[in-house]
Write a protein that holds these residues in place. Structure first.
Motif, PDB file in Angstrom:
ATOM      1  N   ARG A  31      37.580  38.355  48.238  1.00  0.00           N
ATOM      2  CA  ARG A  31      38.118  39.255  47.217  1.00  0.00           C
ATOM      3  C   ARG A  31      37.056  40.301  46.884  1.00  0.00           C
ATOM      4  NH1 ARG A  31      42.308  37.135  48.446  1.00  0.00           N
ATOM      5  NH2 ARG A  31      43.632  35.789  47.138  1.00  0.00           N
ATOM      6  N   VAL A  32      37.381  41.564  47.088  1.00  0.00           N
ATOM      7  CA  VAL A  32      36.469  42.650  46.703  1.00  0.00           C
ATOM      8  C   VAL A  32      36.988  43.201  45.385  1.00  0.00           C
ATOM      9  CG1 VAL A  32      35.404  44.828  47.369  1.00  0.00           C
ATOM     10  CG2 VAL A  32      36.002  43.142  49.125  1.00  0.00           C
ATOM     11  N   ARG A  33      36.267  42.928  44.327  1.00  0.00           N
ATOM     12  CA  ARG A  33      36.737  43.211  42.981  1.00  0.00           C
ATOM     13  C   ARG A  33      35.941  44.347  42.333  1.00  0.00           C
ATOM     14  NH1 ARG A  33      39.923  38.668  41.785  1.00  0.00           N
ATOM     15  NH2 ARG A  33      39.317  36.714  42.815  1.00  0.00           N
ATOM     16  N   LYS A  34      36.485  44.878  41.265  1.00  0.00           N
ATOM     17  CA  LYS A  34      35.758  45.848  40.452  1.00  0.00           C
ATOM     18  C   LYS A  34      34.769  45.104  39.580  1.00  0.00           C
ATOM     19  CE  LYS A  34      36.394  49.415  36.904  1.00  0.00           C
ATOM     20  NZ  LYS A  34      37.386  50.108  36.035  1.00  0.00           N
ATOM     21  N   PRO A  35      33.498  45.488  39.602  1.00  0.00           N
ATOM     22  CA  PRO A  35      32.528  44.779  38.753  1.00  0.00           C
ATOM     23  C   PRO A  35      32.863  44.951  37.275  1.00  0.00           C
ATOM     24  CG  PRO A  35      31.413  46.125  40.409  1.00  0.00           C
ATOM     25  CD  PRO A  35      32.854  46.525  40.426  1.00  0.00           C
ATOM     26  N   VAL A  36      32.408  44.019  36.478  1.00  0.00           N
ATOM     27  CA  VAL A  36      32.463  44.168  35.027  1.00  0.00           C
ATOM     28  C   VAL A  36      31.224  44.934  34.600  1.00  0.00           C
ATOM     29  CG1 VAL A  36      31.343  41.930  34.656  1.00  0.00           C
ATOM     30  CG2 VAL A  36      32.710  42.939  32.835  1.00  0.00           C
ATOM     31  N   SER A  37      31.359  45.833  33.644  1.00  0.00           N
ATOM     32  CA  SER A  37      30.206  46.635  33.222  1.00  0.00           C
ATOM     33  C   SER A  37      30.233  46.849  31.722  1.00  0.00           C
ATOM     34  CB  SER A  37      30.176  47.986  33.954  1.00  0.00           C
ATOM     35  OG  SER A  37      31.310  48.760  33.627  1.00  0.00           O
ATOM     36  N   MET A  64      29.271  40.422  37.612  1.00  0.00           N
ATOM     37  CA  MET A  64      30.359  39.813  38.374  1.00  0.00           C
ATOM     38  C   MET A  64      31.520  39.468  37.448  1.00  0.00           C
ATOM     39  SD  MET A  64      30.648  39.139  41.642  1.00  0.00           S
ATOM     40  CE  MET A  64      32.252  38.799  42.373  1.00  0.00           C
ATOM     41  N   PRO A  65      32.743  39.863  37.810  1.00  0.00           N
ATOM     42  CA  PRO A  65      33.918  39.507  37.012  1.00  0.00           C
ATOM     43  C   PRO A  65      34.378  38.086  37.318  1.00  0.00           C
ATOM     44  CG  PRO A  65      34.604  40.766  38.925  1.00  0.00           C
ATOM     45  CD  PRO A  65      33.097  40.679  38.983  1.00  0.00           C
ATOM     46  N   PRO A  66      35.377  37.566  36.589  1.00  0.00           N
ATOM     47  CA  PRO A  66      35.928  36.244  36.912  1.00  0.00           C
ATOM     48  C   PRO A  66      36.419  36.197  38.355  1.00  0.00           C
ATOM     49  CG  PRO A  66      36.687  36.983  34.767  1.00  0.00           C
ATOM     50  CD  PRO A  66      35.968  38.146  35.399  1.00  0.00           C
ATOM     51  N   GLY A 118      28.608  37.200  34.160  1.00  0.00           N
ATOM     52  CA  GLY A 118      28.466  38.565  33.693  1.00  0.00           C
ATOM     53  C   GLY A 118      28.999  38.750  32.282  1.00  0.00           C
ATOM     54  N   ALA A 119      30.214  38.267  32.035  1.00  0.00           N
ATOM     55  CA  ALA A 119      30.831  38.433  30.721  1.00  0.00           C
ATOM     56  C   ALA A 119      30.043  37.713  29.641  1.00  0.00           C
ATOM     57  CB  ALA A 119      32.271  37.920  30.763  1.00  0.00           C
ATOM     58  N   ALA A 120      29.589  36.495  29.921  1.00  0.00           N
ATOM     59  CA  ALA A 120      28.832  35.738  28.925  1.00  0.00           C
ATOM     60  C   ALA A 120      27.517  36.425  28.605  1.00  0.00           C
ATOM     61  CB  ALA A 120      28.588  34.318  29.430  1.00  0.00           C
ATOM     62  N   GLY A 148      45.931  35.612  30.939  1.00  0.00           N
ATOM     63  CA  GLY A 148      45.116  35.944  29.779  1.00  0.00           C
ATOM     64  C   GLY A 148      43.654  36.184  30.057  1.00  0.00           C
ATOM     65  N   VAL A 149      43.241  36.116  31.319  1.00  0.00           N
ATOM     66  CA  VAL A 149      41.826  36.285  31.639  1.00  0.00           C
ATOM     67  C   VAL A 149      41.335  37.689  31.281  1.00  0.00           C
ATOM     68  CG1 VAL A 149      40.173  36.408  33.554  1.00  0.00           C
ATOM     69  CG2 VAL A 149      41.768  34.497  33.408  1.00  0.00           C
ATOM     70  N   GLU A 150      42.161  38.695  31.512  1.00  0.00           N
ATOM     71  CA  GLU A 150      41.736  40.073  31.245  1.00  0.00           C
ATOM     72  C   GLU A 150      41.451  40.283  29.760  1.00  0.00           C
ATOM     73  OE1 GLU A 150      40.924  42.558  33.233  1.00  0.00           O
ATOM     74  OE2 GLU A 150      41.195  41.183  34.923  1.00  0.00           O
ATOM     75  N   GLN A 151      42.257  39.691  28.883  1.00  0.00           N
ATOM     76  CA  GLN A 151      42.025  39.848  27.457  1.00  0.00           C
ATOM     77  C   GLN A 151      40.751  39.145  27.023  1.00  0.00           C
ATOM     78  OE1 GLN A 151      43.694  41.810  25.144  1.00  0.00           O
ATOM     79  NE2 GLN A 151      41.848  41.254  24.010  1.00  0.00           N
ATOM     80  N   VAL A 152      40.536  37.939  27.545  1.00  0.00           N
ATOM     81  CA  VAL A 152      39.302  37.218  27.222  1.00  0.00           C
ATOM     82  C   VAL A 152      38.087  38.016  27.692  1.00  0.00           C
ATOM     83  CG1 VAL A 152      37.969  35.110  27.598  1.00  0.00           C
ATOM     84  CG2 VAL A 152      40.448  34.976  27.342  1.00  0.00           C
ATOM     85  N   LEU A 153      38.187  38.556  28.903  1.00  0.00           N
ATOM     86  CA  LEU A 153      37.090  39.355  29.451  1.00  0.00           C
ATOM     87  C   LEU A 153      36.833  40.582  28.590  1.00  0.00           C
ATOM     88  CD1 LEU A 153      35.106  39.783  31.824  1.00  0.00           C
ATOM     89  CD2 LEU A 153      36.940  41.005  33.009  1.00  0.00           C
TER      90      LEU A 153
END
Length: 609
Positions: free
Chosen positions: A274-280, A291-293, A298-300, A348-353
């Protein structure tokens, strides 16, 4: 090109001949030095390097050396990361390898950033209640094996960004595995922790025990994994299809099936990176890329830093009070992160992120933190029990153009499932242990002291388990400032955050930022773990008594930890305040000086030029 089923694949006696055939394809300078360079700046001098054209920092100096040589021969940061990762899978096989998975953040000099999710996935035959009645089956043995993803991810990153031929990146590790390498003190330490498991597995014993089988090999003795050498040679010339759609995969599956595992050739064929958009996030004047979920790292980390930034830098995060605030922020982050999971499966992962990287959310959290006390887990709103992921390996790389790679890889426990495939030489992961499992024979209930397991992280076929890995790239005013990350399971979040705070918040130099003793908290159990250990290299790390006493007065329960995390850091330093306008003599825009640090806790050293 090698045939798919070469006649020598069942004949290890011919492996030395194979290596002789391949020898002209690899320059001696591609291979690592036998020993690290002499210390240049005191006791930890060989743990730090300053360079202009490229730096590679890994857990093992031999792999840093291989990555550096890739850069010198015209490769970029992605090429070097591929070569270093293969090397670590040979000489640091207790922590990583192609039988496991990884997360990689790539940030090109053009500004393009990608997150390569090469996390292991649950096999097709896996199910939510597959461990009902015997949870130990998910921690080791054949049913703990998830579908490996690291090899597919390395190949995908190389296809998109690499410059050098694929075989050029793999062949140094073919020689390390086939001709042999000296066993490091740290790998020997890991071996001693699971010595019974090594002797119990024919594949592991064949590599890490003496020929007589009477003892484990010792530091400095030569280890060879000739089966792995053959496997890597096939991969060097045929690419990853031999693993996911060819003879390597079939042999691997056959070995797992004989032990009672559920891995299939279809699992391998269906694996996709999976090539994902990084979290920033913009924090403390920096832009952090993570790194996203399904990684929570990264989020923590961003959530913790957003909370601490409100106290003011550096005064609000310094001293024993700063440590208390860090611990309270960690407890909140660990409570929230268990709501994350594989975004392809969990709602709901996007909202938590979004909440976790929000400064407004952090401001609300800060209101619940008190400087004079700490609380039990309920105060932090944690609904779910934690998972306790384990050992890893991290690589931080910057090249001459300032392309950057942060990559964290793992087989989970020391030597993963405690199984080495005798046909392929591959150490297999036990990543199924990173899933949550229903308690009470299938229900989700917990008890008064332990919250229930997180449903977002329950086993599903094709699902990726939650992770703590936190490869991170830091920018300032659009310029690369740092590449960082750590190994050490669930403690990675704490370590990467603390190194960031040490360098960017407290103004420590790069080496001191990594050397500083660390504290850890995972909410459950409600204890502060603090470093108090002497490593196998005789270096001692201990949180000061003054800090410990301060924390105890605020109600923290402390326990010394004879172990910890291993960090790899590369920073780009600029002179004065002219970061955007430094000029060379010819008037062109200049790059800053690269400084790389490899954590002495594991004995690694960086390499640069």
């Amino acid at each position: 090109m090698l045939p798919k089923s070469p006649p020598w694949r069942h004949c290890p006696v011919l492996v030395p001949l194979l290596l002789l055939v391949l020898l002209p394809l690899t320059s001696p300078s591609d291979l690592p030095a036998d020993r690290p360079p002499p210390a240049a700046i005191g006791r930890f001098g060989n743990r730090v390097v300053a360079a202009r054209r490229g730096v590679v920092a890994t857990d093992d100096g031999r792999c840093s050396w291989i990555g550096r040589n890739v850069l010198r021969r015209g490769g970029n940061a992605v090429d070097a990361a591929v070569a270093a990762a293969f090397c670590l899978g040979v000489v640091s096989s207790a922590s990583s390898g192609i039988g496991g998975g990884a997360f990689m953040i790539v940030r090109m000099a053009s500004g393009e950033a990608q997150a390569f999710d090469m996390r292991e996935v649950a096999p097709i035959k896996a199910s939510q209640n597959m461990y009902a009645g015997n949870a130990s089956l998910k921690s080791s043995g054949p049913l703990s094996i998830a579908v490996p993803g690291e090899l597919a991810g390395l190949y995908e990153a190389w296809k998109r960004h690499g410059r050098l031929p694929w075989k050029r990146l793999v062949l140094p590790s073919v020689f390390l595995a086939g001709k042999g390498y000296k066993l490091s003190k740290y790998l020997h330490f890991q071996m001693t922790q699971i010595s019974q498991s090594i002797f119990a597995d024919r594949g592991l014993a064949g590599v890490y025990a003496t020929e007589s089988g009477s003892r484990l090999k010792r530091p400095g003795e030569i280890c060879r994994n000739r089966k792995l050498a053959v496997t890597l040679a096939k991969i060097a010339f045929n690419g990853v299809r031999e693993f996911y759609n060819g003879s390597i995969g079939r042999e691997l599956v056959r070995d797992v099936e004989r032990l009672g595992g559920i891995l299939t050739v279809e699992d391998l064929a269906r694996y996709r990176v999976r090539v994902r958009k990084p979290v920033s996030a913009e924090i403390m004047g920096m832009k952090l890329i993570g790194m996203p979920p399904p990684s929570s790292g990264g989020a923590a980390m961003f959530m913790i830093l957003n909370i601490l930034a409100q106290y003011g830098v550096p005064n609000g995060i310094s001293g024993p009070l700063g440590v208390h605030r860090l611990i309270e922020s960690l407890k909140h982050a660990f409570a929230v992160r268990m709501n994350l999971g594989d975004p392809d499966f969990a709602n709901g992962v996007e909202q938590v992120l979004s909440d976790m990287i929000s400064p407004k959310f952090a401001a609300e959290i800060k209101k619940t933190i008190y400087d004079n006390t700490t609380f039990g887990p309920d105060h932090y709103g944690g609904r779910w029990n934690q998972i306790d992921d384990h050992g890893t390996s991290h690589v931080s790389i910057v090249d001459g153009e300032r392309n950057a790679v942060a990559m964290t890889s793992t087989v989970n426990y020391y030597f993963g499932a405690r199984i080495l495939s005798p046909s392929t030489g591959i150490v297999l992961n036990n990543e199924m242990d990173d899933f949550s499992i229903p308690s009470n024979n299938g229900t989700g209930g917990g008890n008064a002291d332990v919250p229930p397991p997180a449903p977002t992280n329950f086993v599903r076929p094709g699902k990726r388990p939650l992770s703590s890995m936190a490869p991170t790239i830091v920018l300032e005013d659009g310029k690369l400032r740092a590449v960082m990350g750590a190994s050490g399971g669930a403690m990675i979040i704490d370590a990467t955050t603390e190194v960031f705070l040490n360098y960017f918040g407290k103004g420590m130099d790069p080496l001191s930022s990594v050397l500083a003793p660390r504290v850890y908290h995972q909410l459950i159990p409600n204890k502060v773990s603090y470093e108090n250990w002497t490593t196998v290299y005789r270096d001692h790390f201990e949180v000061p008594a003054e800090t410990r006493a301060f924390l105890e007065r605020r109600g923290h329960v402390l326990q010394g930890l004879a172990g910890g995390t291993i960090s790899q850091l590369v920073v780009q330093e600029f002179q004065g305040d002219h970061r955007s306008s430094l000029k060379n003599n010819n008037g062109t825009t200049a790059f800053g000086r690269l400084v790389g640090v490899s954590d002495p806790r594991k004995g690694g050293f960086p390499a640069g030029f």
